[in-house]
Design a protein around this motif. Sequence first.
Motif, PDB file in Angstrom:
ATOM      1  N   GLY A 199     131.928 -93.707  53.750  1.00 48.03           N
ATOM      2  CA  GLY A 199     131.652 -92.886  52.576  1.00 48.03           C
ATOM      3  C   GLY A 199     130.405 -93.272  51.823  1.00 48.03           C
ATOM      4  O   GLY A 199     130.026 -92.587  50.863  1.00 48.03           O
ATOM      5  N   GLY A 200     129.743 -94.342  52.241  1.00 47.62           N
ATOM      6  CA  GLY A 200     128.517 -94.763  51.566  1.00 47.62           C
ATOM      7  C   GLY A 200     127.303 -94.009  52.068  1.00 47.62           C
ATOM      8  O   GLY A 200     127.393 -93.119  52.917  1.00 47.62           O
ATOM      9  N   LYS A 201     126.146 -94.378  51.554  1.00 48.87           N
ATOM     10  CA  LYS A 201     124.903 -93.715  51.938  1.00 48.87           C
ATOM     11  C   LYS A 201     124.366 -94.245  53.266  1.00 48.87           C
ATOM     12  O   LYS A 201     123.487 -93.636  53.876  1.00 48.87           O
ATOM     13  CB  LYS A 201     123.838 -93.889  50.849  1.00 48.87           C
ATOM     14  CG  LYS A 201     124.157 -93.156  49.559  1.00 48.87           C
ATOM     15  CD  LYS A 201     123.057 -93.316  48.536  1.00 48.87           C
ATOM     16  CE  LYS A 201     121.769 -92.619  48.981  1.00 48.87           C
ATOM     17  NZ  LYS A 201     121.926 -91.149  49.032  1.00 48.87           N
ATOM     18  N   GLY A 202     124.886 -95.395  53.720  1.00 47.68           N
ATOM     19  CA  GLY A 202     124.420 -95.993  54.962  1.00 47.68           C
ATOM     20  C   GLY A 202     124.236 -97.478  54.781  1.00 47.68           C
ATOM     21  O   GLY A 202     123.865 -97.948  53.703  1.00 47.68           O
TER      22      GLY A 202
ATOM     23  N   SER B 242     126.033 -96.862  33.062  1.00 44.82           N
ATOM     24  CA  SER B 242     125.359 -96.720  34.354  1.00 44.82           C
ATOM     25  C   SER B 242     124.171 -97.671  34.410  1.00 44.82           C
ATOM     26  O   SER B 242     123.726 -98.195  33.391  1.00 44.82           O
ATOM     27  CB  SER B 242     124.889 -95.282  34.572  1.00 44.82           C
ATOM     28  OG  SER B 242     123.862 -94.960  33.647  1.00 44.82           O
ATOM     29  N   PHE B 243     123.666 -97.864  35.616  1.00 44.67           N
ATOM     30  CA  PHE B 243     122.478 -98.674  35.818  1.00 44.67           C
ATOM     31  C   PHE B 243     121.248 -97.783  35.920  1.00 44.67           C
ATOM     32  O   PHE B 243     121.311 -96.659  36.414  1.00 44.67           O
ATOM     33  CB  PHE B 243     122.600 -99.519  37.094  1.00 44.67           C
ATOM     34  CG  PHE B 243     123.548-100.675  36.965  1.00 44.67           C
ATOM     35  CD1 PHE B 243     123.151-101.839  36.330  1.00 44.67           C
ATOM     36  CD2 PHE B 243     124.828-100.599  37.485  1.00 44.67           C
ATOM     37  CE1 PHE B 243     124.011-102.910  36.202  1.00 44.67           C
ATOM     38  CE2 PHE B 243     125.703-101.668  37.373  1.00 44.67           C
ATOM     39  CZ  PHE B 243     125.295-102.821  36.728  1.00 44.67           C
ATOM     40  N   GLY B 244     120.105 -98.318  35.471  1.00 46.91           N
ATOM     41  CA  GLY B 244     118.853 -97.578  35.538  1.00 46.91           C
ATOM     42  C   GLY B 244     118.168 -97.746  36.884  1.00 46.91           C
ATOM     43  O   GLY B 244     118.740 -98.256  37.850  1.00 46.91           O
ATOM     44  N   MET B 245     116.907 -97.320  36.940  1.00 47.23           N
ATOM     45  CA  MET B 245     116.127 -97.409  38.171  1.00 47.23           C
ATOM     46  C   MET B 245     115.922 -98.863  38.585  1.00 47.23           C
ATOM     47  O   MET B 245     115.807 -99.753  37.757  1.00 47.23           O
ATOM     48  CB  MET B 245     114.769 -96.735  37.985  1.00 47.23           C
ATOM     49  CG  MET B 245     114.836 -95.232  37.746  1.00 47.23           C
ATOM     50  SD  MET B 245     115.408 -94.329  39.192  1.00 47.23           S
ATOM     51  CE  MET B 245     114.040 -94.614  40.330  1.00 47.23           C
ATOM     52  N   ALA B 246     115.869 -99.074  39.906  1.00 49.47           N
ATOM     53  CA  ALA B 246     115.624-100.415  40.437  1.00 49.47           C
ATOM     54  C   ALA B 246     114.151-100.769  40.302  1.00 49.47           C
ATOM     55  O   ALA B 246     113.276 -99.943  40.544  1.00 49.47           O
ATOM     56  CB  ALA B 246     116.045-100.484  41.897  1.00 49.47           C
ATOM     57  N   VAL B 247     113.876-102.020  39.917  1.00 49.04           N
ATOM     58  CA  VAL B 247     112.506-102.512  39.750  1.00 49.04           C
ATOM     59  C   VAL B 247     112.289-103.693  40.678  1.00 49.04           C
ATOM     60  O   VAL B 247     113.048-104.674  40.652  1.00 49.04           O
ATOM     61  CB  VAL B 247     112.247-102.943  38.294  1.00 49.04           C
ATOM     62  CG1 VAL B 247     110.846-103.511  38.140  1.00 49.04           C
ATOM     63  CG2 VAL B 247     112.451-101.767  37.345  1.00 49.04           C
TER      64      VAL B 247
ATOM     65  N   LEU C 112     126.117-100.800  47.072  1.00 56.01           N
ATOM     66  CA  LEU C 112     126.666-101.511  45.922  1.00 56.01           C
ATOM     67  C   LEU C 112     127.683-100.623  45.199  1.00 56.01           C
ATOM     68  O   LEU C 112     127.468 -99.413  45.036  1.00 56.01           O
ATOM     69  CB  LEU C 112     125.559-101.916  44.956  1.00 56.01           C
ATOM     70  CG  LEU C 112     124.500-102.887  45.480  1.00 56.01           C
ATOM     71  CD1 LEU C 112     123.563-103.306  44.357  1.00 56.01           C
ATOM     72  CD2 LEU C 112     125.116-104.100  46.147  1.00 56.01           C
ATOM     73  N   TYR C 113     128.779-101.255  44.769  1.00 56.79           N
ATOM     74  CA  TYR C 113     129.850-100.556  44.067  1.00 56.79           C
ATOM     75  C   TYR C 113     130.156-101.267  42.757  1.00 56.79           C
ATOM     76  O   TYR C 113     130.051-102.492  42.657  1.00 56.79           O
ATOM     77  CB  TYR C 113     131.109-100.498  44.932  1.00 56.79           C
ATOM     78  CG  TYR C 113     130.947 -99.641  46.167  1.00 56.79           C
ATOM     79  CD1 TYR C 113     131.341 -98.310  46.174  1.00 56.79           C
ATOM     80  CD2 TYR C 113     130.388-100.172  47.331  1.00 56.79           C
ATOM     81  CE1 TYR C 113     131.183 -97.521  47.312  1.00 56.79           C
ATOM     82  CE2 TYR C 113     130.234 -99.395  48.469  1.00 56.79           C
ATOM     83  CZ  TYR C 113     130.627 -98.064  48.452  1.00 56.79           C
ATOM     84  OH  TYR C 113     130.460 -97.285  49.575  1.00 56.79           O
ATOM     85  N   LEU C 114     130.566-100.490  41.769  1.00 58.31           N
ATOM     86  CA  LEU C 114     130.849-101.002  40.422  1.00 58.31           C
ATOM     87  C   LEU C 114     132.318-100.809  40.080  1.00 58.31           C
ATOM     88  O   LEU C 114     132.884 -99.731  40.296  1.00 58.31           O
ATOM     89  CB  LEU C 114     129.985-100.258  39.394  1.00 58.31           C
ATOM     90  CG  LEU C 114     130.336-100.455  37.921  1.00 58.31           C
ATOM     91  CD1 LEU C 114     129.999-101.878  37.476  1.00 58.31           C
ATOM     92  CD2 LEU C 114     129.609 -99.427  37.058  1.00 58.31           C
TER      93      LEU C 114
ATOM     94  N   LEU D 107     127.109 -97.030  43.194  1.00 58.97           N
ATOM     95  CA  LEU D 107     125.964 -96.905  42.295  1.00 58.97           C
ATOM     96  C   LEU D 107     125.107 -95.733  42.752  1.00 58.97           C
ATOM     97  O   LEU D 107     124.985 -95.461  43.947  1.00 58.97           O
ATOM     98  CB  LEU D 107     125.153 -98.199  42.265  1.00 58.97           C
ATOM     99  CG  LEU D 107     125.906 -99.447  41.789  1.00 58.97           C
ATOM    100  CD1 LEU D 107     124.922-100.583  41.537  1.00 58.97           C
ATOM    101  CD2 LEU D 107     126.722 -99.185  40.541  1.00 58.97           C
ATOM    102  N   ASP D 108     124.471 -95.058  41.811  1.00 54.18           N
ATOM    103  CA  ASP D 108     123.835 -93.780  42.120  1.00 54.18           C
ATOM    104  C   ASP D 108     122.601 -93.938  42.998  1.00 54.18           C
ATOM    105  O   ASP D 108     122.272 -95.020  43.472  1.00 54.18           O
ATOM    106  CB  ASP D 108     123.495 -93.025  40.832  1.00 54.18           C
ATOM    107  CG  ASP D 108     122.529 -93.796  39.949  1.00 54.18           C
ATOM    108  OD1 ASP D 108     121.789 -94.638  40.478  1.00 54.18           O
ATOM    109  OD2 ASP D 108     122.506 -93.547  38.731  1.00 54.18           O
TER     110      ASP D 108
END
Length: 290
Positions: A10-13, A81-86, A17-19, A34-35
């Motif tokens: 069910g993940g993206k591949g 929620s979490f923001g964009m990854a840096v 990461l899951y919360l 996570l989105d």
Amino acid sequence: KLVFSSDKPGGKGGSDLYLCLSDQKGGWSEPQSLDNAINTEGEEVYPYFVDNTTLSFSSDGLTGFGGLDIYTTQWNEKDSSFGMAVNVGAPFNSSYDDMSLAMFPGNRKAYFSSNRPAEKGGDNIYYYAKKETPPVVEARPVADVIKVPLSEKNEVKSKMEEEGPLKTNKIYNIKGFYFQVNRYDILPAKMGQLDEVVVLMQQNPEMKIQLLAYADCRGTAAFNLELSEQRAKSIKRFLESKGIDGSRLLCKGLGVEKQVCTPCNTCTDEQLHESRRVDFRVMQMYLDPH
């Protein structure tokens, strides 16, 4: 908050990461992926809370230096929620696998793991201590273009001394800076030349530049073009990590467009180094009133 990595269906591949959030009874909510700002079709692994709001993790699916890179993301309490990854940049990240960042309180010291070349092969643990940063030079009025006290070996200084202030649409070389063969991570020993560009842009706050990166003649044209594009992006990420607004930085990889010697098998090591250089073109020096 609890974050974990899993390759469950069910993940993206790969691993995502899951919360989970704790409830008032001491239990945990159902895991939520996570989105798209975090999870990719690649691997997202080694999550670690640096503090109550900062999560670090490694990914090979986001734009980075190559292999697994270390990223951080900030927790937003308002919408849970979490923001964009840096990308945390060099020296933590390289073209190899970099992971498992663990910060000391105050975020000035850290451990992380990497399989970059070392005397002992495989994954090794590295220690990092942040140096004291010099004070930021106060910005001057826009019309006052400042000469930067660069090292004598830097081409930028000699051009400024010979011709006065930097000129729009003119190309300058970052003297002494070059990339390793087939790599686009920035060597710590070469960061000093880039710091001088940081100072130049701090002192000329309206200046915009285009970063031009190259490759030497070894390898296919397609590979070298992509490699040089990644090199330009690496320089941009480094300058952004020093506080330079990304909107002031354009990137372009030129492959072997300006090869310094031909044919390739006659090139000296020095000529090959020069072919892996970085130039910049001054796009704007002053704010356009229109």
